[in-house]
Design an enzyme around this catalytic site. Structure first.
Site, PDB file in Angstrom:
ATOM      1  N   ARG A   1       0.849  -1.190   0.000  1.00  0.00           N
ATOM      2  CA  ARG A   1       0.000   0.000   0.000  1.00  0.00           C
ATOM      3  C   ARG A   1       0.889   1.245   0.000  1.00  0.00           C
ATOM      4  O   ARG A   1       2.098   1.152   0.178  1.00  0.00           O
ATOM      5  CB  ARG A   1      -0.944  -0.024   1.204  1.00  0.00           C
ATOM      6  CG  ARG A   1      -0.175  -0.340   2.486  1.00  0.00           C
ATOM      7  CD  ARG A   1      -0.666   0.345   3.684  1.00  0.00           C
ATOM      8  NE  ARG A   1      -0.611   1.778   3.580  1.00  0.00           N
ATOM      9  CZ  ARG A   1       0.507   2.497   3.746  1.00  0.00           C
ATOM     10  NH1 ARG A   1       1.695   1.928   3.966  1.00  0.00           N
ATOM     11  NH2 ARG A   1       0.469   3.817   3.662  1.00  0.00           N
TER      12      ARG A   1
ATOM     13  N   ALA B   1       0.857   5.012  -2.329  1.00  0.00           N
ATOM     14  CA  ALA B   1       0.799   5.203  -3.788  1.00  0.00           C
ATOM     15  C   ALA B   1       2.073   4.747  -4.523  1.00  0.00           C
ATOM     16  O   ALA B   1       1.995   3.938  -5.459  1.00  0.00           O
ATOM     17  CB  ALA B   1       0.470   6.660  -4.094  1.00  0.00           C
TER      18      ALA B   1
ATOM     19  N   ARG C   1      -7.346  -0.859  -7.124  1.00  0.00           N
ATOM     20  CA  ARG C   1      -7.681   0.321  -6.304  1.00  0.00           C
ATOM     21  C   ARG C   1      -7.741   1.538  -7.231  1.00  0.00           C
ATOM     22  O   ARG C   1      -6.876   1.680  -8.115  1.00  0.00           O
ATOM     23  CB  ARG C   1      -6.634   0.549  -5.203  1.00  0.00           C
ATOM     24  CG  ARG C   1      -6.634  -0.538  -4.127  1.00  0.00           C
ATOM     25  CD  ARG C   1      -5.762  -0.158  -2.941  1.00  0.00           C
ATOM     26  NE  ARG C   1      -6.435   0.757  -2.047  1.00  0.00           N
ATOM     27  CZ  ARG C   1      -5.820   1.370  -1.021  1.00  0.00           C
ATOM     28  NH1 ARG C   1      -4.540   1.177  -0.793  1.00  0.00           N
ATOM     29  NH2 ARG C   1      -6.502   2.176  -0.228  1.00  0.00           N
TER      30      ARG C   1
ATOM     31  N   GLN D   1      -3.120   3.019   9.678  1.00  0.00           N
ATOM     32  CA  GLN D   1      -1.774   3.083   9.078  1.00  0.00           C
ATOM     33  C   GLN D   1      -0.811   3.893   9.949  1.00  0.00           C
ATOM     34  O   GLN D   1       0.389   3.633   9.954  1.00  0.00           O
ATOM     35  CB  GLN D   1      -1.841   3.714   7.678  1.00  0.00           C
ATOM     36  CG  GLN D   1      -2.446   2.827   6.602  1.00  0.00           C
ATOM     37  CD  GLN D   1      -3.940   3.037   6.460  1.00  0.00           C
ATOM     38  OE1 GLN D   1      -4.620   3.470   7.400  1.00  0.00           O
ATOM     39  NE2 GLN D   1      -4.473   2.734   5.294  1.00  0.00           N
TER      40      GLN D   1
ATOM     41  N   ASP E   1      -1.992  10.637  -2.807  1.00  0.00           N
ATOM     42  CA  ASP E   1      -2.318   9.524  -3.706  1.00  0.00           C
ATOM     43  C   ASP E   1      -2.555   9.969  -5.142  1.00  0.00           C
ATOM     44  O   ASP E   1      -2.344   9.210  -6.077  1.00  0.00           O
ATOM     45  CB  ASP E   1      -3.554   8.780  -3.193  1.00  0.00           C
ATOM     46  CG  ASP E   1      -3.156   7.894  -2.042  1.00  0.00           C
ATOM     47  OD1 ASP E   1      -3.088   8.389  -0.906  1.00  0.00           O
ATOM     48  OD2 ASP E   1      -2.853   6.715  -2.288  1.00  0.00           O
TER      49      ASP E   1
ATOM     50  N   ASN F   1      -5.520  12.338  -0.412  1.00  0.00           N
ATOM     51  CA  ASN F   1      -4.686  11.519   0.471  1.00  0.00           C
ATOM     52  C   ASN F   1      -5.619  10.818   1.459  1.00  0.00           C
ATOM     53  O   ASN F   1      -6.847  10.996   1.412  1.00  0.00           O
ATOM     54  CB  ASN F   1      -3.652  12.392   1.187  1.00  0.00           C
ATOM     55  CG  ASN F   1      -2.601  11.553   1.901  1.00  0.00           C
ATOM     56  OD1 ASN F   1      -2.035  10.630   1.311  1.00  0.00           O
ATOM     57  ND2 ASN F   1      -2.334  11.829   3.163  1.00  0.00           N
ATOM     58  N   LYS F   2      -5.042  10.044   2.340  1.00  0.00           N
ATOM     59  CA  LYS F   2      -5.821   9.242   3.288  1.00  0.00           C
ATOM     60  C   LYS F   2      -6.924  10.046   3.967  1.00  0.00           C
ATOM     61  O   LYS F   2      -6.705  11.200   4.339  1.00  0.00           O
ATOM     62  CB  LYS F   2      -4.858   8.650   4.320  1.00  0.00           C
ATOM     63  CG  LYS F   2      -5.477   7.768   5.369  1.00  0.00           C
ATOM     64  CD  LYS F   2      -6.352   6.660   4.806  1.00  0.00           C
ATOM     65  CE  LYS F   2      -5.641   5.805   3.788  1.00  0.00           C
ATOM     66  NZ  LYS F   2      -6.583   4.955   3.016  1.00  0.00           N
TER      67      LYS F   2
END
Ligand code: MRU
Length: 357
Positions: free
Chosen positions: A51, A53, A94, A201, A242, A252-253
């Site tokens: 995981r 990017a 994804r 994460q 990402d 992003n997250k």
């Protein structure tokens, strides 16, 4: 980097074998899994065994090679069509991190642009290109580390969200690279890691890798970011990305955009680390970025002994959010540091070799 603080790569390719660090097992176990088919790779990407990017892009490039090397025919047209189908399949794992399609397209279109005398020759080229993508990512992280460190001072308190470290890339990380570099040079940073619900994460991966490297790291729940900022403990926020749109909006997250809004409120610089492989000039704004939706079980079941929500409750689990460009103080890339206006300056960056704009 002069001295390797954390000599871990989440992707190992040698003797024509591909091994991935299974990040779903961290921090408890450091296990590498052999990846032998495109289905193995799809599963590893979908389930976040690999995981982040850049790491997804590198892994997918090797995954495409691993799949194509077992192609039995000798007809080049058939081989090219096989590569295309496999690349489309891997790309479906994804949707948000652009590095996945970037790496697969680079190989698929690079193959079409060349004339190969044989399938064997084309297979060798794919392997070499995957290794190149891997090596370029290591080099990009080192460069982002140097550029990023120029924005930081010894003793600073730094907040990060999710994991954009060594194991999210080929090595060293994007936004954690300057922290490792500073650590080697005695900067004595105090890092705060958001746990990053729902897949943790920050807790499982960032806290694990920084701790292992001997960096001073404090784990906080996501809802504590405002408090540590108010306490005056945070001098800068650093995060990964990402997919960055042409206007500088960055996905992003999930939770990143909230941290950015808080940082602006508290007058704290917010730095997004974005290798050029993560900049998507074909996506005009953040509104055009496809945000991955994941299963609700990740929110209420995954990390608990028993479900922590009533059975059948409705859930909404977007894996990413978009930070509007106005909240991003600077974008750190391997070519240099980019500042607003991003719609103008990202275009200049993509056309240049090295910049500071
Ligand atoms: O769902 P994940 O764990 O793949 O999300 C990762 C992130 O959001 C990272 O911040 C991003 O990919 C940058 S990694 C250098």
């Amino acid at each position: 980097m002069d001295k390797k603080v954390l000599d871990i790569s989440p992707i190992r390719f040698s003797d024509d074998e591909l091994w991935l660090l299974d990040q779903t097992k961290l921090p408890g176990e450091e296990v590498y899994i052999k990846t032998e088919t495109k289905e193995d790779m799809w599963d590893a990407i979908y389930h976040l065994k690999v995981r982040g990017a850049p790491a997804i892009g590198v892994a997918a490039a090797y995954g495409l090679y691993i799949d194509c090397k077992s192609y039995a025919g000798n007809d080049i047209e058939g081989f090219l069509s096989h590569v295309k189908t496999s690349a489309e399949y891997l790309n479906s794992a994804r949707p948000t991190a652009v590095n996945l399609s970037w790496a697969l397209n680079r190989i698929a279109s690079g193959l079409e642009d060349r004339k190969f005398a044989s399938v064997a020759e084309a297979k060798e080229w794919i392997k070499a290109e995957a290794v190149k993508i891997h090596e370029e990512d290591v080099a990009a992280c080192i460069k982002m580390g140097e550029y990023g460190l120029s924005l930081l001072k010894p003793g600073m308190g730094i907040l990060t969200h999710c994991n954009a470290g060594t194991i999210a890339t080929a090595k060293y990380g994007t936004c954690l690279a300057p922290i490792y570099l500073g650590h080697e040079r005695g900067y004595d940073f105090k890092v705060y890691a958001d746990e990053t619900r729902p897949l943790l994460q920050g807790a499982r991966l960032t806290a694990w890798e920084l701790n292992k490297a001997g960096v001073d790291v404090t784990l906080i729940c996501d809802n504590m970011a405002s408090t540590v900022m108010k306490n005056g403990w945070i001098d800068a926020v650093v995060v990964g990305c990402d997919r960055m749109a042409a206007n500088g909006d960055g996905a992003n997250k999930i939770g990143t955009s909230g941290v950015a809004i808080l940082a602006k409120e508290y007058g704290i610089p917010f730095y997004m680390y974005v290798p050029t492989s993560t900049i998507d000039m074909n996506t005009p704004t953040g509104d055009n970025i496809h945000i991955e939706l994941r299963k609700g079980e990740e929110i209420y079941e995954m990390w608990y002994e028993k479900p922590m929500a009533p059975a059948g409750v409705k859930t909404y689990n977007p894996s990413f959010d978009v930070t509007a460009n106005e909240y991003i103080t600077a974008v750190i890339t391997e070519k240099g540091i980019v500042r607003p206006p991003y719609d103008v300056n990202l275009k200049k960056l993509m056309e240049a070799t090295e910049v500071n704009i």
